[in-house]
Design a protein around this motif. Structure first.
Motif, PDB file in Angstrom:
ATOM      1  N   LEU A   1       4.164  45.823  31.866  1.00 37.42           N
ATOM      2  CA  LEU A   1       5.154  45.053  32.623  1.00 37.42           C
ATOM      3  C   LEU A   1       5.810  45.923  33.695  1.00 37.42           C
TER       4      LEU A   1
ATOM      5  N   LEU B   1      -0.459  41.486  34.942  1.00 37.80           N
ATOM      6  CA  LEU B   1       0.142  40.501  34.032  1.00 37.80           C
ATOM      7  C   LEU B   1      -0.927  39.745  33.238  1.00 37.80           C
TER       8      LEU B   1
ATOM      9  N   PRO C   1       4.589  38.299  29.572  1.00 42.06           N
ATOM     10  CA  PRO C   1       3.722  38.223  30.761  1.00 42.06           C
ATOM     11  C   PRO C   1       3.657  36.809  31.342  1.00 42.06           C
TER      12      PRO C   1
END
Length: 194
Positions: free
Chosen positions: A40, A59, A72
């Motif tokens: 992330l 992601l 995500p």
């Protein structure tokens, strides 16, 4: 006969040995898997420098590596929402809701994205003078329910007017709404409902 027994024993031993060892390739793969937090963070860094494709790829990889995590999906949904891709935002927010059915950010993204898509469709119908009958009455009923639920007198603020904000503060960042193009042919589908 003894030869067949010996071959069978050797094959069995090879299979057991293969199961018991951990090849360097497999150990290396396990070590290279990033934590969700680092993935992330990588996505945030890519977004900060304008690498949208890398941001999405990181992601997607985070969602694949951590299928039970909602983070995500929420980040992808928020990004799609911010870019005005409301249908994609809804799909990705629904993925987050599959992992946490009570997530308020995902629910907010779905609600507001759905309203934005509906507003666009109603504006298109209104411009074509095709908003009538049951569609019109259903839109009026939905607008009444929304006003009651939100505790607002006006659902869509007048162009150039102050933004209407919820008392508890927005759960998500909302891009500015589009102003009406012409007051006589307003694209505001809820104009008659105020």
């Amino acid at each position: 006969m003894m030869r067949k027994s010996m071959v069978t024993v050797l094959i069995g031993a090879a299979m057991l040995a293969g199961c018991a060892t951990d090849s360097p390739l497999h150990r290396g793969e396990r070590l290279s898997v990033q934590t969700l937090e680092s993935m992330l963070a990588d996505a945030d860094r890519a977004a900060a420098v304008g690498q949208h494709d890398k941001f999405q790829a990181v992601l997607q990889a985070a969602a694949a590596n951590y299928p039970a995590e909602k983070a995500p999906w929420l980040q992808m949904a928020q990004t799609r929402f911010d870019r005005g891709s409301y249908s994609d935002a809804i799909v990705q927010a629904q993925e987050a809701l599959q992992r946490d059915p009570a997530d308020k950010q995902a629910l907010s993204i779905i609600a507001v994205s759905g309203l934005r898509l509906s507003t666009r469709a109603l504006a298109d119908l209104s411009q074509q003078s095709n908003l009538g009958g049951s569609v019109r009455s259903e839109a009026q009923e939905l607008a009444r329910m929304l006003r009651n639920t939100l505790g607002e007198e006006v659902l869509v603020p007048v162009a150039g007017g102050a933004k209407v904000q919820r008392k508890t503060g927005p759960l998500i960042k909302l891009p500015p709404s589009r102003p009406a193009q012409n007051p006589t042919t307003s694209a505001d589908p809820f104009g008659a409902l105020k």
